[in-house]
Design an enzyme around this catalytic site. Structure first.
Site, mmCIF file in Angstrom:
data_model
loop_
_atom_site.group_PDB
_atom_site.id
_atom_site.type_symbol
_atom_site.label_atom_id
_atom_site.label_comp_id
_atom_site.label_asym_id
_atom_site.label_seq_id
_atom_site.Cartn_x
_atom_site.Cartn_y
_atom_site.Cartn_z
ATOM 1 N NE ARG A 35 -9.404 -3.316 2.726
ATOM 2 C CZ ARG A 35 -9.182 -4.214 3.664
ATOM 3 N NH1 ARG A 35 -8.695 -3.839 4.827
ATOM 4 N NH2 ARG A 35 -9.461 -5.479 3.442
ATOM 5 C CE1 TYR A 73 -6.054 -10.856 -0.744
ATOM 6 C CE2 TYR A 73 -7.650 -11.781 -2.278
ATOM 7 C CZ TYR A 73 -7.371 -11.124 -1.095
ATOM 8 O OH TYR A 73 -8.377 -10.716 -0.266
ATOM 9 C CG ASP A 125 -2.007 -1.054 1.136
ATOM 10 O OD1 ASP A 125 -2.382 -1.419 0.012
ATOM 11 O OD2 ASP A 125 -2.454 -1.510 2.198
ATOM 12 C CD GLU A 178 -8.965 -2.883 -2.354
ATOM 13 O OE1 GLU A 178 -9.772 -3.824 -2.269
ATOM 14 O OE2 GLU A 178 -7.846 -2.899 -1.812
ATOM 15 N NE ARG A 194 -1.699 -10.211 -0.281
ATOM 16 C CZ ARG A 194 -2.610 -10.174 0.688
ATOM 17 N NH1 ARG A 194 -3.053 -9.006 1.125
ATOM 18 N NH2 ARG A 194 -3.062 -11.263 1.228
#
Lengths: 412, 412
Positions: free
Chosen positions: A187, A300, A140, A242, A303
């Protein structure tokens, strides 16, 4: 100040990354070189490994396995998403004391920094010498103080490659499928979504639109943005976070939407589980422009894609692991290793140390100067910031020159 | 039989692949070497390029660009999904005649084979010498006669890598996120989904479950399958075909589901557009096992990931392009180039020619002997078939030996 002899524990926490094992191997390699360190213990599933006393003997691992681990994605010790309760800390310290642990190395993000900080506090309160050091990790890229976070560069490289690939695919489809939405992790912070811009070789290249949570946009603007690009270049590729927001700061994707069991999903930390942005955009664009958007939700893979890591990220992840051990044995505690970018045209970083309190539960979002005015793309300053982190350019692709043949005079 | 002097057209059709440009470059390289061939024209967006008379001069492309194109995914000439009407063929032939085209090379799947076959028929009917040859291409691997299809090996390599990566990620998460579903391309044929099995190094490795359209399964069986693996290894990774079927032969994913504008979506060929399998599995598993499954839907990355192609696939895609031109100039028509696997332990293929009629609108599905009895995995025979196609093993990953430290006698 010099630290006491004793054992070391190292754990991995939060979402895995493609290079997190480099930090683990960095910790192990440096610990093996330090005379003050006796046992080198790995925690299975992070802090849960302390509570359950699940320690593995990392001195027993073969050097070859450790080298191969550097190419292996996802936390090799297992990770955890467990919000440590205040009541847990005495028990955690008791276990560490029982195993004569003097070095606590925790590889993770801001929640993990909070845990590490509190491990330091409880030890200090009980008068037990413990050197608790955080090792930064998160795709992130949202940790405070550090220039960037190990794990980000590799995820950014994957996202850039993925968007470029799906962009080529979309352009090839022509009128048959001119719109594409890729939903990208993040997020609250748009760093990873913004990295999609590194797919561009020319200004009109995909992704034509990038939406990050830090700058909300109205549904009307998105429709106009897509209409503009579809008209201009015949297609439009959207990189959508997202956690994309609307212009009032609410979620861009409106219910009724996919949720778990009909209830809004939250993780163990009470963060809202997001998603559904891609499908919402698909519906909106179908309804208003009459065009079907294709969706990619690599999830996923962003990452964990060990086949496409950033060489820069990989080395930095290793380095912060080694640095954390050096800091601990030199007497430091309650710190996280940071990356400090040197000024100047050539990319280089030094490492530093920052108080864990500044990192813990703090989210470093994208600054205004990295997002364009309309909130539908990034600025050159962001590109300058992010480009070195992905470890060199993507492999070259070609387009045909497409010299058109003259048409027949009498052609239809 | 020897063919007439004239110009050549080449087009790309249907879904792009990561190596389809190798076939294009193969056609160009061979055409450059053939004295009978004058102009080498590329069709923009396949057969639509004939209708619109959008021809590009491929002799004008630089050799360097062509070399780089071999690493570039997605149809460089643009592709098309247009069901050619019977009434179109006279007009198509008229255009080809006007440009003195004697060689029609069409890179595509079974719909394209139909188009190529009909181009041959109309020319024969009108007494115009045209050599129409199909070049096989599809990530679905569903063409008849040929051992396998260029494009499949690279998509299979991506899928195997993706499932392995997300598998490592899932295992690292432990109890926090033990279930993962990856939705994989394939409406009617499970070849690409089955390739997920190539991620396995040991029998219990991810993906623990593979569901292909050729063998329907009941919801009850899937629940029991997941329960079994979750109990046995603590997690479960599912590779689910987008076209997964139930035990009565209907769609596994039941409405209400995501669809375009509330109506069942179909493509230009009337094929039903599928999807929603991942979300349906998520709902079912949440409802029955109380476990949240994470989803990966890599979508178009499966067929476009230029950074992770199969070297074998790449070379074969190039070779079938060259072979198609050789066949055409030697007088063949109404044929598709095929790959014929040599018997024996060392992988090698020869090329052959098959009548387009045998390929056109024919779907080669996975045979029974490649799917296990329960319909939740593949057989060793499939692995033996598919492994050579992905071009060597995936890069090595490591797991820790995890020698557990003894617990304290008085531990809690």
């Amino acid at each position: 100040m010099s630290a006491i002899k004793g054992n070391l524990v190292v754990g991995q926490s939060g979402g895995p990354t493609a290079v997190i094992n480099n930090s683990l191997v960095g910790v192990i390699h440096e610990a093996l070189a330090q005379e003050k360190i006796g046992g080198i213990y790995g925690l299975l599933h992070g802090i849960a490994g302390v509570l359950r006393e699940e320690f593995v003997d990392l001195r027993a691992e073969s050097p070859d396995a450790l080298e191969t681990l550097r190419n292996t994605p996802a936390s090799a010790l297992g990770t955890v998403r467990y919000k440590v309760a205040d009541a847990d800390y005495e028990r955690l310290l008791e276990v560490l004391m029982a195993y004569n642990v003097r070095y606590f190395l925790y590889i993770g993000g801001n929640d993990s920094a909070d845990t590490t900080h509190k491990m330091h506090l409880i030890a200090a309160q009980k008068g037990y010498e413990l050197h608790a050091i955080g090792v930064p990790k998160t795709v992130d890229n949202d940790l405070a103080v550090t220039d960037h976070c190990p794990g980000y560069g590799s995820a950014a490289r994957f996202v850039a490659a993925a968007v470029r690939n799906t962009g080529y695919d979309t352009i090839a489809m022509g009128d048959t499928g001119p719109l594409k939405v890729m939903e990208i992790m993040g997020r609250n912070a748009g760093w990873l979504t913004a990295a999609a811009a590194l797919a561009k070789e020319a200004p009109d290249d995909p992704p034509q639109l990038i939406y990050v949570p830090e700058h909300g946009v109205s549904v009307e603007q998105v429709i106009e943005d897509v209409r503009y690009w579809h008209k201009k270049v015949g297609h439009c590729i959207i990189a959508a976070s997202e956690g994309m927001k609307d212009d009032k700061g609410g979620d861009f994707a409106k219910p009724p939407l996919k949720s778990v069991g009909g209830k809004a999903a939250v993780d163990a930390f009470g963060h809202a589980a997001k998603g559904g942005v891609a499908e919402f955009l698909e519906d909106v664009l179908k309804e208003t422009l009459g065009l079907r958007a294709r969706l990619d939700k690599p999830g996923y893979l962003q990452r964990s894609f060990g086949e496409l890591t950033s060489s820069v990220d990989r080395e930095e992840a290793y380095r912060v692991g080694r640095e954390a051990v050096r800091a601990a044995v030199s007497g430091e505690s309650d710190k996280m290793v940071t990356l400090i970018r040197r000024p100047g045209p050539v990319y280089a970083v030094d490492t530093g140390l920052a108080p864990l309190e500044k990192i813990a539960n703090n989210e470093h979002k994208m600054p205004t100067e990295f997002i364009n005015e309309k909130g539908n793309g990034v600025t050159p300053a962001f590109i300058e910031y992010a480009r070195p982190l992905i470890g060199g350019p993507l492999i070259p692709y070609a387009r045909l020159a497409c010299k058109m043949m003259p048409k027949r005079a009498d052609s239809h």
